[in-house]
Design a protein around this motif. Structure first.
Motif, short mmCIF file in Angstrom:
data_model
loop_
_atom_site.label_atom_id
_atom_site.label_comp_id
_atom_site.label_asym_id
_atom_site.label_seq_id
_atom_site.Cartn_x
_atom_site.Cartn_y
_atom_site.Cartn_z
N ARG A 232 0.82 -1.21 0.00
CA ARG A 232 0.00 0.00 0.00
C ARG A 232 0.86 1.26 0.00
O ARG A 232 0.55 2.23 -0.69
CB ARG A 232 -0.90 -0.04 1.23
N MET A 233 1.94 1.24 0.78
CA MET A 233 2.80 2.44 0.82
C MET A 233 3.50 2.66 -0.52
O MET A 233 3.85 3.79 -0.85
CB MET A 233 3.79 2.34 1.97
N LYS A 234 3.66 1.58 -1.28
CA LYS A 234 4.27 1.72 -2.62
C LYS A 234 3.34 2.47 -3.57
O LYS A 234 3.75 2.88 -4.64
CB LYS A 234 4.60 0.35 -3.18
N ARG A 235 2.09 2.60 -3.20
CA ARG A 235 1.15 3.37 -4.03
C ARG A 235 1.43 4.87 -3.94
O ARG A 235 0.98 5.65 -4.76
CB ARG A 235 -0.27 3.15 -3.54
N LEU A 236 2.12 5.25 -2.87
CA LEU A 236 2.40 6.68 -2.68
C LEU A 236 3.37 7.20 -3.73
O LEU A 236 4.18 6.44 -4.27
CB LEU A 236 3.01 6.91 -1.29
N GLN A 237 3.29 8.48 -4.00
CA GLN A 237 4.26 9.10 -4.90
C GLN A 237 5.58 9.27 -4.14
O GLN A 237 5.57 9.42 -2.92
CB GLN A 237 3.72 10.45 -5.37
N PRO A 238 6.70 9.27 -4.86
CA PRO A 238 8.00 9.33 -4.17
C PRO A 238 8.20 10.59 -3.34
O PRO A 238 9.02 10.59 -2.42
CB PRO A 238 9.02 9.27 -5.32
N HIS A 239 7.45 11.65 -3.64
CA HIS A 239 7.64 12.87 -2.83
C HIS A 239 6.71 12.89 -1.60
O HIS A 239 6.73 13.85 -0.82
CB HIS A 239 7.40 14.12 -3.69
N ALA A 240 5.93 11.83 -1.41
CA ALA A 240 4.94 11.84 -0.33
C ALA A 240 5.59 11.66 1.05
O ALA A 240 6.64 11.03 1.19
CB ALA A 240 3.91 10.73 -0.56
N VAL A 241 4.92 12.24 2.03
CA VAL A 241 5.39 12.18 3.42
C VAL A 241 4.24 11.62 4.29
O VAL A 241 3.09 12.02 4.12
CB VAL A 241 5.78 13.59 3.92
N ILE A 242 4.58 10.72 5.19
CA ILE A 242 3.57 10.12 6.08
C ILE A 242 3.73 10.68 7.49
O ILE A 242 4.84 10.72 8.03
CB ILE A 242 3.72 8.58 6.13
N ILE A 243 2.61 11.06 8.10
CA ILE A 243 2.61 11.53 9.49
C ILE A 243 1.77 10.54 10.30
O ILE A 243 0.65 10.20 9.91
CB ILE A 243 1.94 12.94 9.59
N ASN A 244 2.29 10.09 11.43
CA ASN A 244 1.51 9.17 12.27
C ASN A 244 1.50 9.65 13.72
O ASN A 244 2.54 9.65 14.39
CB ASN A 244 2.06 7.75 12.19
N THR A 245 0.33 10.06 14.18
CA THR A 245 0.17 10.43 15.60
C THR A 245 -0.87 9.51 16.24
O THR A 245 -1.37 9.81 17.32
CB THR A 245 -0.29 11.90 15.75
#
Ligand SMILES: O=CC(=O)O
Length: 330
Positions: A232-245
């Motif tokens: 699923r994370m491979k679906r992201l674009q290479p410039h994408a950033v993930i935030i997890n709180t």
């Protein structure tokens, strides 16, 4: 339910050190066993606690699993969690035993959203990289190309789980002129969606492939464990950033570290981890990752209000009323 007027005799075991005022009030109201040394009780300590307590007050650091609940004596009637998430409690086992579970929703929403926003600014603007360079004495002065990051204005933020905290983040993101998108099991009411100018995605994969930033804000359940897995994370674009709180276990942390390391994802801002307080060593090596020690609700105001909620819930129960913040019974 306890009989009216039972407060003084209600035996409450608190697993961690709470704010002083809350502990004082707790001791005034109930027969309380505090944990002033703040050492986690561990499995054995929890089992011992539930054998004698009427009410257990755990936190996210206590695994109140099936074994602990099975060990509970007849006396254990309530688990009044200090915190919103209850993923560390086996709610099904508690439900089956007729144990009431309460949490502390609402009072930590804004602070957690602020922290998510802080991460959302810190990662693309490289704040902690800059701080590190400056403190190390390595800053040689302003240059046109030094520590260039990326702006968030006009970018797409995809929020996974649009509950209280997700919605509070959406409001902030809107104020920063971001385009808000969200995925949730059930769509928001039309008026709320319109107010947030938020775009709903039924299909999480589809949403992910189009986002610049992703904020994880769903609860941790069996269904959301590793919701963000490698594929699923491979679906992201290479410039994408993930935030997890939210909770570390919602993301496959090993996969996240790998994908950032090879440049398949641009970075991450994490306040929560799979094996807290252990941090995946690969994450530690990455400059484009901001790591915080689970401090989303760590304001004096929120922690006091959380304590107040715990007190109110136990008090309601001890007086024979239905505690207001019941998670179980559903
Ligand atoms: O993480 C903290 C909470 O769930 O309240």
């Amino acid at each position: 339910m306890a009989q009216k007027g039972n407060r003084q005799r209600t035996k409450v075991v608190v697993t961690r050190k709470l704010p002083d005022n809350i502990e004082t009030r707790m001791a005034e109201l109930f027969d309380v066993q505090l944990n002033l040394a703040d050492k986690p009780l561990g499995k054995e300590g929890l089992i011992k606690a539930v054998q004698t307590a009427d009410v257990l007050v755990p936190t996210v650091t206590d695994q109140v699993d099936a074994e602990v609940i099975a060990a509970a004596g007849k006396n254990l009637k309530m688990i009044a969690n200090f915190g919103a998430g209850v993923n560390h409690i086996d709610t099904k086992a508690a439900q089956e035993k007729g144990i009431v579970i309460t949490n502390t929703p609402g009072v930590l929403t804004e602070d957690t959203a602020d922290l998510a926003m802080a991460l959302l600014l810190s990662v693309p603007r490289r704040l902690f990289e800059g701080e590190k360079i400056l403190r190390a004495g390595d800053w040689t002065g302003w240059t046109p190309t030094f520590l260039m990051g990326h702006r968030i204005q006009g970018k797409r933020l995809g929020i996974i789980g649009m509950g209280r905290i997700g919605t509070a983040i959406a409001r902030r993101a809107k104020a920063f002129n971001m385009a808000v998108h969200y995925h949730k099991r059930s769509r928001l009411p039309e008026d709320v969606e319109a107010e947030l100018e938020a775009t709903y995605w039924d299909d999480l994969d589809e949403m992910l492939s189009r986002m610049d930033f992703v904020s994880v804000n769903c609860p941790l359940t069996d269904e959301t464990h590793h919701l963000l897995d490698r594929a699923r994370m491979k679906r992201l674009q290479p410039h994408a950033v993930i935030i997890n709180t939210a909770r570390g276990e919602i993301i496959d942390e090993e996969a996240l570290a790998d994908l950032i390391e090879v440049g398949r994802i641009a970075g991450a801002g994490l306040d929560v981890f799979e094996q807290e307080p252990e941090i995946n060593p690969k994450l530690m090596e990455l400059d484009n990752v901001v790591l915080l020690p689970h401090m989303g609700s760590a304001t004096v105001e929120a922690r006091m209000a959380m304590g107040e909620k715990v007190l109110i819930n136990i008090r309601a129960y001890a007086d024979g009323h239905r505690p207001p913040d019941r998670v179980v019974p559903y």
